[in-house]
Structure formats: structure tokens, C-alpha cells
Write a protein that holds these residues in place. Structure first.
Motif, PDB file in Angstrom:
ATOM      1  N   TRP A  87     -43.516   7.038   4.195  1.00 24.54           N
ATOM      2  CA  TRP A  87     -42.157   6.507   4.342  1.00 24.54           C
ATOM      3  C   TRP A  87     -41.134   7.649   4.231  1.00 24.54           C
ATOM      4  CZ3 TRP A  87     -43.198   2.006   6.123  1.00 24.54           C
ATOM      5  CH2 TRP A  87     -44.241   1.229   5.615  1.00 24.54           C
ATOM      6  N   ARG A 134     -39.340   1.322   6.180  1.00 24.19           N
ATOM      7  CA  ARG A 134     -40.308   0.308   5.750  1.00 24.19           C
ATOM      8  C   ARG A 134     -40.029  -1.021   6.456  1.00 24.19           C
ATOM      9  NH1 ARG A 134     -43.389  -0.065   1.103  1.00 24.19           N
ATOM     10  NH2 ARG A 134     -42.289   1.717   0.219  1.00 24.19           N
ATOM     11  N   ARG A 135     -38.702  -1.391   6.496  1.00 27.24           N
ATOM     12  CA  ARG A 135     -38.360  -2.670   7.115  1.00 27.24           C
ATOM     13  C   ARG A 135     -38.732  -2.693   8.599  1.00 27.24           C
ATOM     14  NH1 ARG A 135     -33.619  -2.633   5.721  1.00 27.24           N
ATOM     15  NH2 ARG A 135     -32.535  -2.026   7.641  1.00 27.24           N
ATOM     16  N   ASN A 160     -52.163  -1.270   8.088  1.00 27.22           N
ATOM     17  CA  ASN A 160     -52.830  -0.566   6.996  1.00 27.22           C
ATOM     18  C   ASN A 160     -54.249  -0.139   7.380  1.00 27.22           C
ATOM     19  OD1 ASN A 160     -50.695  -0.693   5.081  1.00 27.22           O
ATOM     20  ND2 ASN A 160     -51.185  -2.858   4.709  1.00 27.22           N
ATOM     21  N   ASN A 162     -42.589  -2.918   9.055  1.00 30.41           N
ATOM     22  CA  ASN A 162     -43.059  -4.282   8.773  1.00 30.41           C
ATOM     23  C   ASN A 162     -42.722  -5.213   9.934  1.00 30.41           C
ATOM     24  OD1 ASN A 162     -44.119  -3.544   6.299  1.00 30.41           O
ATOM     25  ND2 ASN A 162     -42.271  -4.075   5.138  1.00 30.41           N
ATOM     26  N   ALA A 180     -45.205  -4.537  12.673  1.00 33.68           N
ATOM     27  CA  ALA A 180     -46.512  -5.119  12.380  1.00 33.68           C
ATOM     28  C   ALA A 180     -46.524  -6.599  12.705  1.00 33.68           C
ATOM     29  CB  ALA A 180     -46.869  -4.883  10.915  1.00 33.68           C
ATOM     30  N   GLU A 181     -45.410  -7.288  12.373  1.00 31.75           N
ATOM     31  CA  GLU A 181     -45.323  -8.727  12.671  1.00 31.75           C
ATOM     32  C   GLU A 181     -45.223  -8.948  14.176  1.00 31.75           C
ATOM     33  OE1 GLU A 181     -42.475 -12.561  11.555  1.00 31.75           O
ATOM     34  OE2 GLU A 181     -42.196 -10.648  10.510  1.00 31.75           O
ATOM     35  N   ASP A 230     -52.471  -5.449  11.563  1.00 37.61           N
ATOM     36  CA  ASP A 230     -52.402  -4.897  10.212  1.00 37.61           C
ATOM     37  C   ASP A 230     -52.351  -3.383  10.317  1.00 37.61           C
ATOM     38  OD1 ASP A 230     -52.575  -4.166   7.594  1.00 37.61           O
ATOM     39  OD2 ASP A 230     -54.519  -5.134   7.208  1.00 37.61           O
TER      40      ASP A 230
END
Length: 543
Positions: free
Chosen positions: A482, A497-498, A512, A501, A504-505, A510
Motif C-alpha cells: 500500500w 486500499r479503497r 490476495n 478493494n 477486486a469487487e 480474490d
């Protein structure tokens, strides 16, 4: 005489053809029935005995000088005509004036008695014109024969490249030459046969030919053995032995006809003999090196790695002989695939194999389910590549290797085959970047990007799309850090980060997982670079 035959014959001018071309004023006083016979030349002669200077099949022209005075007696005229017939003269032409105003009856009677064709020429048709007409006809016939021979040679070449070359060669032969044909192996058994379709008759029984075959298969060197049989189409039977380069017996070609062949027809026969000899040599002595190499590797597959120096050098020599190369010359593995799958059916396997052998100058060619593979000493330059691609093929060209490295070289070439099939473009191993991205190729990479990043790439707002791609590319490039991503992009870590995320959605994945990250990273290599949003946006000021 009957009109000129409409069917062309290979290789000679007939008396019938010649008389048909001459002026209508001539008179045929006696037809000897030899109109279909070969006419070699037209020769004026006033000698009492011209036969020592004649060739078989000549047309003799005379103004009657030999028949003046005592030469016109019945006995001397009869002897004159008899000598002409014995010398194989095709016809006698008698020119009226200045010595005679009509052909003497003694000459007519002698020609009828000995069945020699006799033609009367009026004074309005000079001998020079007759000779000129024959020369023109012969020149025209020679041109026709050359065209026929060229067509015949093309047909013979197609036969050699067919799936059943021996059978096709004999079929082509009997179409062009009035013979029947038998191909006999070294064991005396028939390998192929063809009945004559142009007056050649049917092949006789093998048992009848045993004396001829015994001489053919027992002798040495190129030669012709002759027989005369009573069977139809077998008045003349002749055989040619097929020999190896060391004069070993490989078989024989036996032909039968109703009479002697013309020079042009004999030329076709000689071509067929040479091609058959080449085929049987290729099947036996001509393939010693590749057959020994294949046998050694099949029976001793580990011999390349574990064999002694002498044994390995022996294998290298066999490999070199199979490619017209030297033991130390570099080798290349080449694979070929059709440019369009599901296209028209290819050539016969034999013809295709011979085609690749010729083009890559090697006997080490394998026909495969995807196309072909070859081992060659050639560098496969742009000219050869263009020739192959013009035939509808694309190549994977291996890098230079040596005997021990052939298996690895084959695996490297194989790894690029799917790429060549997908892109429709040839590839060289030594020009490829050996990375996942390099091996994947532009087309496959673009497809991967379109599939994995479709939710991002399909967005209508170009700035939002570019910003998300830039964040994802930087974050993956910084190994998911990050802080490093925020520093590189001039954003706050929470903003990074936002956005990650949200991606990813949006991508429904995923991030990760290492595999997911790797696949996205490779996909991003095939998306055009877009400018990231400028720092100072609301996101960049978030805390």
C-alpha cells in the motif's frame, strides 16, 4: 491413301501425313499399304543404285534417269525396285519430264510386284518444293514432339510423387507409348503391370518371359534384352534392368509392342527406366543412412546419452548423411502447421513427405497430426520461409543445436507451435523472448486481457478506466504494498486500499491469491498504457 489420321502419335512423320500435305496434282500409282510407317527423309537420286547411301524409311525421288536406255529393261527395273525395298525405302516418287512424259509401265509393274508405294509427280511440282514441304512438316512435327515430351515429363513427375509411384509411372507410360508394361522385382515377382491402352495389347504371362528375365536379372550394367513372341502386341518384347549405384540387381522393366518404337518413344521409356531405378534405389540403397539411424535409436534409445564416443560419432555420421551435411554442422528442428485449420485436404503423404525433403534438403522428415517436423542443416532463410508460406504453411524454426541437443530443441519448438497456430504467423525460437509474456504472444495476451479485465475495460468513462488500470498495475508492480503504491502514484495509502478493494469487487476475484495476481499482471502487459489521474483529486486528499 486415307486422310491423315487425327490422333497424334509421339515421335515421327508418316508417309500418309506427308502425302496428305503435297499438291493434289500428284498421283498414287501403287499404294504399298505402308502409309502409317515412319518417313525419315526425302532424297532425290538419279543413281542406278542409291541404296548404299540410304537410311531406312526414305522417300526416293527420281526423274527416271536410271531407266534410260538399257536401264529401262524389265530385269534392270525389277532389280532397281527390289534393291530399294531391301534397303527399307518407304516410297518411290517419279517426276515427269525432262526424260519421260509418263511413268514407264516396267516401273509400275515392278513396284506392284514388290509392293513399293509409287507416286507420280507432274512437272509443275519440282523436287525442291517436295523436299521443302517435308522439311517444314518435319520441323512442325519436331515442335509437336517436344511439346508432347514436356507434357509427358510433367505427367511422369506427378506419377513419381503419387501414393503408388510405380503403378502410376507404368500407367503414364502406356498412355504415351503403344506398349504393355511389367515391373518385376529382384525376386522375379511382378510388382506392377499396365496393359497398353494405345495399341500396346495386354501383357503376356510371366512364365513366357522367363528366358528374358533370366538374362535381365543375371547380367550387369545398363542394356536392353530383346525377344520376339507370337502373342498379340508382343511382336517386339524388350527389357531394361534396374540396377543400384553398385550395379546390384534391383529388378527389371519389361515392355511389349507391335513394332519398333520411335526415338521420341524410346526417350520416354528411358525416362521411365531412370525414374523407376531412382524409386527402387530410394527404397533400398538410397535410404541406408536414415534407416540405420532409425534402427539404432529404436533398439537402443539410451545410446545417445550413454553410448561411447565411437558409437555416438557413428550416429552423428548417419545423421549427417541423412541431411547432406557434416558431423559438426549445426542442426535445426522445424515444425510446420497449416495456416488455416480445416482448409482443403493436403497432398498425399508420400508427395508431401518428398516435398518437405526437397525443400529442407533432408531425409529426416515426419508427417504428423499437426503437419510435419523436420531436422535440417539449413538456416531456413527468408526465401525458404516465403516459399513455404506461399504453400499455405507456417513454420516454427528452431535455434541451432547439435546432436545431443535435438530433444531439447524439439521441446522449445513445440512450445511455440500453439502460438503460431493461434496467430497464423511463423516464429523463430532465437527471436522469442523466453518469458511468459514472450511465449504468450500479442494475440493470446490480448485475449487474456480482454477476458480477465473485461469489467474494467468495458467502462465508458475513459478517465476512470485509465485510473483503475494505473492503480492496479502499480499495486501489482509493487508486490501489493500500500505504501509503495501510494508513494509511486502520489496518493494516500487509504485511497489505494479503497481503489484496490473496489477493483477486486468489480473483477469478482480474490487479489490476495498469488495466481490471480500473476494472471492479472500478464494481462496488463497487453493493455495500452493510460495516464493515471492527476494527484490532487478528491481521492488523493482522503485521509
Amino acid at each position: 491413301m486415307a486422310p491423315e489420321a487425327t490422333a497424334e502419335r509421339l515421335g515421327f512423320v508418316t508417309l500418309e501425313q506427308f502425302l496428305h500435305k503435297l499438291p493434289a496434282e500428284l498421283k498414287i500409282l501403287h499404294d504399298g499399304g505402308n502409309g502409317a510407317g515412319m518417313l525419315r527423309w526425302v532424297e532425290p537420286s538419279e543413281l542406278e543404285d542409291p541404296t548404299p547411301y540410304l537410311l531406312d524409311g526414305e522417300f526416293i525421288l527420281t526423274a527416271g534417269l536410271p531407266f534410260l536406255g538399257d536401264g529401262g529393261s524389265e530385269a534392270k527395273v525389277d532389280a532397281y525396285v527390289q534393291r530399294l525395298v531391301g534397303a527399307g525405302v518407304g516410297a518411290l516418287g517419279f517426276g515427269l519430264e525432262p526424260y519421260f512424259d509418263a511413268v514407264p509401265q516396267t516401273v509400275v509393274a515392278a513396284c506392284r510386284r514388290h509392293n513399293l508405294t509409287l507416286v507420280e509427280f507432274p512437272k509443275t511440282v519440282p523436287f525442291a518444293a517436295i523436299g521443302l514441304e517435308f522439311s517444314q512438316l518435319l520441323e512442325s512435327d519436331n515442335a509437336r514432339v517436344f511439346r508432347q515430351l514436356a507434357d509427358t515429363n510433367r505427367q511422369l513427375m506427378r506419377a513419381v510423387l503419387s501414393a503408388r509411384p510405380e503403378h502410376e509411372l507404368l500407367a503414364a507410360l502406356v498412355q504415351r507409348v503403344p506398349v504393355w508394361a511389367l515391373l518385376v522385382g529382384a525376386d522375379g515377382r511382378i510388382r506392377a503391370r499396365s496393359a497398353g491402352g494405345n495399341g500396346g495389347g495386354a501383357a503376356v504371362e510371366l512364365s513366357t518371359l522367363q528366358p528374358l528375365l533370366k538374362r535381365l536379372l543375371a547380367g550387369s550394367g545398363p542394356r536392353v534384352e530383346m525377344e520376339q513372341l507370337e502373342e498379340p502386341g508382343s511382336a517386339v518384347v524388350f527389357g531394361h534392368p534396374l540396377r543400384s549405384t553398385r550395379d546390384a540387381n534391383l529388378g527389371a522393366l519389361v515392355l511389349g509392342s507391335n513394332g519398333p518404337l520411335t526415338p521420341a518413344q524410346n526417350s520416354v521409356v528411358s525416362s521411365v527406366v531412370g525414374l523407376l531405378e531412382l524409386l527402387v534405389r530410394q527404397r533400398t540403397s538410397g535410404s541406408l543412412a536414415p534407416s540405420q539411424l532409425a534402427t539404432a535409436l529404436l533398439l537402443h534409445p539410451d545410446s545417445v546419452a550413454s553410448g561411447g564416443t565411437k558409437h555416438v560419432n557413428g550416429l552423428k555420421d548417419l545423421l549427417a548423411q541423412s541431411m547432406s551435411s557434416t558431423r559438426s554442422a549445426p542442426l535445426r528442428v522445424v515444425q510446420g502447421v497449416k495456416a488455416e485449420a480445416g482448409g482443403p485436404a493436403g497432398e498425399s503423404p508420400v508427395r508431401e513427405l518428398l516435398q518437405w525433403r526437397r525443400m529442407f534438403d533432408t531425409k529426416l522428415v515426419e508427417i504428423t497430426d499437426y503437419g510435419f517436423a523436420a531436422i535440417t542443416r539449413l538456416k531456413v532463410d527468408e526465401a525458404l520461409l516465403a516459399e513455404t508460406e506461399a504453400l499455405g504453411w507456417r513454420l516454427v524454426i528452431g535455434d541451432a543445436t547439435e546432436f545431443h541437443g535435438l530433444s531439447s530443441a524439439y521441446r522449445r519448438v513445440t512450445s511455440l507451435r500453439a502460438r503460431v497456430q493461434a496467430t497464423g504467423r511463423s516464429a523463430r525460437v532465437d527471436e522469442v523472448t523466453w518469458s511468459v509474456a514472450g511465449l504468450l504472444g500479442r494475440e493470446a495476451g490480448t485475449m487474456l486481457a480482454a477476458r480477465l479485465l473485461e469489467p474494467v475495460l468495458s467502462q465508458e468513462d475513459p478517465e476512470r478506466r485509465a485510473g483503475q488500470l494505473a492503480v492496479l498495475r502499480t499495486w501489482l508492480g509493487e508486490n501489493g504494498s500500500w505504501d509503495a503504491t501510494a508513494k509511486a502514484m502520489g496518493l494516500h495509502r487509504n485511497s489505494v486500499r479503497r481503489q484496490i478493494n473496489a477493483l477486486a469487487e468489480l473483477l469478482d476475484t480474490d487479489l490476495n491469491q498469488a495466481q490471480v495476481r500473476a494472471e492479472l499482471w500478464f494481462a496488463l502487459q497487453y493493455v495500452d498504457e493510460s495516464p493515471a489521474p492527476a494527484s490532487g483529486t478528491p481521492d488523493s486528499q482522503s485521509r
